[in-house]
Write a protein that holds these residues in place. Sequence first.
Motif, PDB file in Angstrom:
ATOM      1  N   GLY A 145       0.826  -1.197   0.000  1.00 35.75           N
ATOM      2  CA  GLY A 145       0.000   0.000   0.000  1.00 35.75           C
ATOM      3  C   GLY A 145       0.862   1.250   0.000  1.00 35.75           C
ATOM      4  O   GLY A 145       1.937   1.290  -0.588  1.00 35.75           O
ATOM      5  N   SER A 146       0.406   2.268   0.704  1.00 31.38           N
ATOM      6  CA  SER A 146       1.144   3.524   0.803  1.00 31.38           C
ATOM      7  C   SER A 146       0.511   4.395   1.881  1.00 31.38           C
ATOM      8  O   SER A 146      -0.705   4.320   2.121  1.00 31.38           O
ATOM      9  N   VAL A 147       1.347   5.235   2.502  1.00 34.01           N
ATOM     10  CA  VAL A 147       0.793   6.224   3.422  1.00 34.01           C
ATOM     11  C   VAL A 147      -0.158   7.170   2.689  1.00 34.01           C
ATOM     12  O   VAL A 147      -1.007   7.815   3.321  1.00 34.01           O
ATOM     13  N   ASN A 148      -0.048   7.243   1.359  1.00 34.12           N
ATOM     14  CA  ASN A 148      -0.993   8.049   0.575  1.00 34.12           C
ATOM     15  C   ASN A 148      -2.421   7.567   0.735  1.00 34.12           C
ATOM     16  O   ASN A 148      -3.360   8.336   0.516  1.00 34.12           O
ATOM     17  N   GLY A 149      -2.602   6.318   1.097  1.00 30.84           N
ATOM     18  CA  GLY A 149      -3.944   5.796   1.327  1.00 30.84           C
ATOM     19  C   GLY A 149      -4.499   6.154   2.686  1.00 30.84           C
ATOM     20  O   GLY A 149      -5.670   5.878   2.972  1.00 30.84           O
ATOM     21  N   LEU A 150      -3.668   6.788   3.532  1.00 30.12           N
ATOM     22  CA  LEU A 150      -4.071   7.155   4.887  1.00 30.12           C
ATOM     23  C   LEU A 150      -4.221   8.653   5.072  1.00 30.12           C
ATOM     24  O   LEU A 150      -5.079   9.113   5.824  1.00 30.12           O
ATOM     25  N   LYS A 162      -4.600   3.182  -3.432  1.00 34.85           N
ATOM     26  CA  LYS A 162      -3.981   2.580  -2.263  1.00 34.85           C
ATOM     27  C   LYS A 162      -4.957   2.477  -1.096  1.00 34.85           C
ATOM     28  O   LYS A 162      -4.900   1.519  -0.312  1.00 34.85           O
ATOM     29  N   ALA A 163      -5.854   3.448  -0.957  1.00 33.04           N
ATOM     30  CA  ALA A 163      -6.903   3.333   0.061  1.00 33.04           C
ATOM     31  C   ALA A 163      -7.814   2.159  -0.268  1.00 33.04           C
ATOM     32  O   ALA A 163      -8.220   1.391   0.620  1.00 33.04           O
ATOM     33  N   GLY A 164      -8.140   1.997  -1.538  1.00 33.22           N
ATOM     34  CA  GLY A 164      -8.959   0.864  -1.968  1.00 33.22           C
ATOM     35  C   GLY A 164      -8.271  -0.462  -1.715  1.00 33.22           C
ATOM     36  O   GLY A 164      -8.921  -1.469  -1.391  1.00 33.22           O
TER      37      GLY A 164
END
Length: 260
Positions: A145-150, A162-164
């Motif tokens: 994933g990524s911190v971009n999803g948070l 990435k959130a998905g």
Amino acid sequence: MTPARFDGYGVLITGAGRGIGAATARLLASEGARVLVTDLDAGRADAVAAEIRADGRVAEALVCDVADRAAVEAAVAYAVETFGGLDVLVNNAYACSLDSTLFEDEQDETWHRDLDISLGGAYRCSRAAMPHLAASGRGAIVSIGSVNGLQDFGNHAYSAAKAGLASLTRTLAGHAGPRGVRANLVVPGTIRTDAWAGREAELDRVSALYPLGRVGEPEDIAKAVAFLASSDAEWVTGTSLCVDGGLTAVNTGFRNAVTG
């Protein structure tokens, strides 16, 4: 001598021609895994597989476009045929496009590409691999994933994907748990990969925002993948493991601002 954690395992890694994927392939192979290194770039995949074989380990290389269902299914079939089964899938392939200056100028093509590769690719690979992972008796899916999803770090489409992927990890865990398959997500912060080539000054500035004082290396993420893929994590599923140097836990910029 203690057996290596991945002795006899068959592993497929997407986007493994460089960066996090390549580091993961090298680490899992060093612990006994037979690794299929897949990438869009044949030369990069071949080079990583050759490096692993030169170290006396087992690796094959294959071109795979995770946006193509037929290519994904062919890669899974190749891994199963070559290694006698598939125990671990690492969903690492991604696409990340630059944002337009104004949101209203974002293009549908960019949005669809980032989501189709970063999220759709993990969906296709997990779907194709699932029956084989279930048959192995120790199957594991580890997605990157990524911190971009948070939090907001820019990149609309990539961040949404990435959130998905975090949500997909949870639903896969619920579906696949009774079949003996675990699904987990590693959530990296800034990692020193080719994506940052020529931007060392930016990395130096970013490092100051990390409580641990540095950005990550591909090997930092590979170690987390190895843990979640191994029997060390046999009672861990549906989790998102932040490997981000404390970035999302501590607002370093705010702390520095108020403390002077």
